[in-house]
Write a protein that holds these residues in place. Structure first.
Motif: not given
Length: 285
Positions: A201-218
């Motif tokens: 499981x690869x998890x990218x942690x970032x400041x949470x800016x305007x970029x779209x988040x990808x989370x357990x994608x289907x």
């Protein structure tokens, strides 16, 4: 596949690989507080270790349901254990018996009127924040593969639920190109017990800016914010059906499996959710 319950005779393993490079000194917001990415990841990792211990606790003490490794990769292409005395991997019972420093942890509590408030509580700190140097991600995945190859080959683990590896990072590997990273991730995912392959499981942690988040994608979620998100997707494991209900609870009832074990631009809350889903959805007996 992926149906074996976790017992003392069928234990599993959890490996946490934590990016400790210099960029982890950047600050993010966590529950309304500013802290570095390194502080946030250390706090969440300590919380997960505490949760794993409590899940293994019974009336007769903490039972050896799993082995745990926590490694940092940073500095001058260094990969090393963050556990006391540099132990490579430890049973959950031995982890629980260690004398470790205590820290003041801020948690969010729900009040009787439905509002939330922050409260400080004492909590054990097995892992301290680190942020220095480069990002030797290839080396970390390679060493994890060596560790888990030996673990899976042990006769007593032959029928166990396979190990789960969490790779928590905020940046791109500095010790390999994309194809080399895909290759080492494929080798790691190719390790197996009779119950299934190792889960990465690869998890990218970032400041949470305007970029779209990808989370357990289907499979229905098309497009990725950048090349690195695509690379993480390629390196990650498809999630077994046993995790589908917990993932839908986190994403929303409209989410459709199969899901991939990755995130990009994850918030701290999503990071917690991914660690919890990956570590507590398997039945313990």
């Amino acid at each position: 596949m992926y149906t074996q319950s976790i017992t003392r005779s069928h234990r599993t393993a959890f490996v946490l690989l934590i990016d400790g490079s210099g960029s982890m000194a950047e600050e993010i917001d966590v529950h309304g507080r500013r802290m570095t990415k390194a502080e946030a990841v250390a706090s969440i990792t300590n919380g997960l270790l505490f949760e794993l211990i409590e899940r293994a606790r019974r009336n007769d003490g903490v039972r050896d349901y799993y082995d745990i490794a926590v490694w940092s990769y940073s500095g001058n292409d260094e990969v090393y254990s963050l556990l006391p005395d540099g132990v490579e991997m430890i049973s959950v019972a031995k982890l629980a018996a260690l004398q470790v420093p205590m820290r003041r942890e801020v948690i969010e509590c729900r009040m009787p009127d439905g509002s939330t408030a922050l409260r400080e509580i004492p909590a054990p700190a097995w892992v301290a924040p680190e942020a220095a140097g480069q990002t030797p991600m290839y080396q970390a995945l390679d060493q994890a593969a060596e560790l888990l190859d030996a673990w899976c080959r042990r006769p007593e683990h032959a029928e166990s639920f396979p190990p789960t590896v969490f790779n928590i990072t905020d940046g791109e590997a500095t010790d390999c190109d994309d194809e080399e990273l895909r290759s080492v991730a494929e080798r790691l995912r190719g390790l197996r017990t009779c119950d299934g392959n190792v889960l990465l499981v690869n998890i990218h942690i970032a400041p949470g800016d305007s970029q779209r988040a990808v989370f357990f994608p289907s499979e229905e979620e098309a497009g990725y914010p950048n090349r690195y998100a695509r690379l993480l997707y390629d390196c990650s494991s498809p999630m077994p059906e046993i995790f589908n209900e917990a993932i839908r609870d986190a994403k929303g009832p409209g989410a459709l499996p199969p899901f991939r074990g990755m995130s990009y631009n994850a918030s701290a809350e999503q990071l917690i959710a991914m660690l919890n889903i990956g570590s507590i959805s398997v039945k313990i007996e």
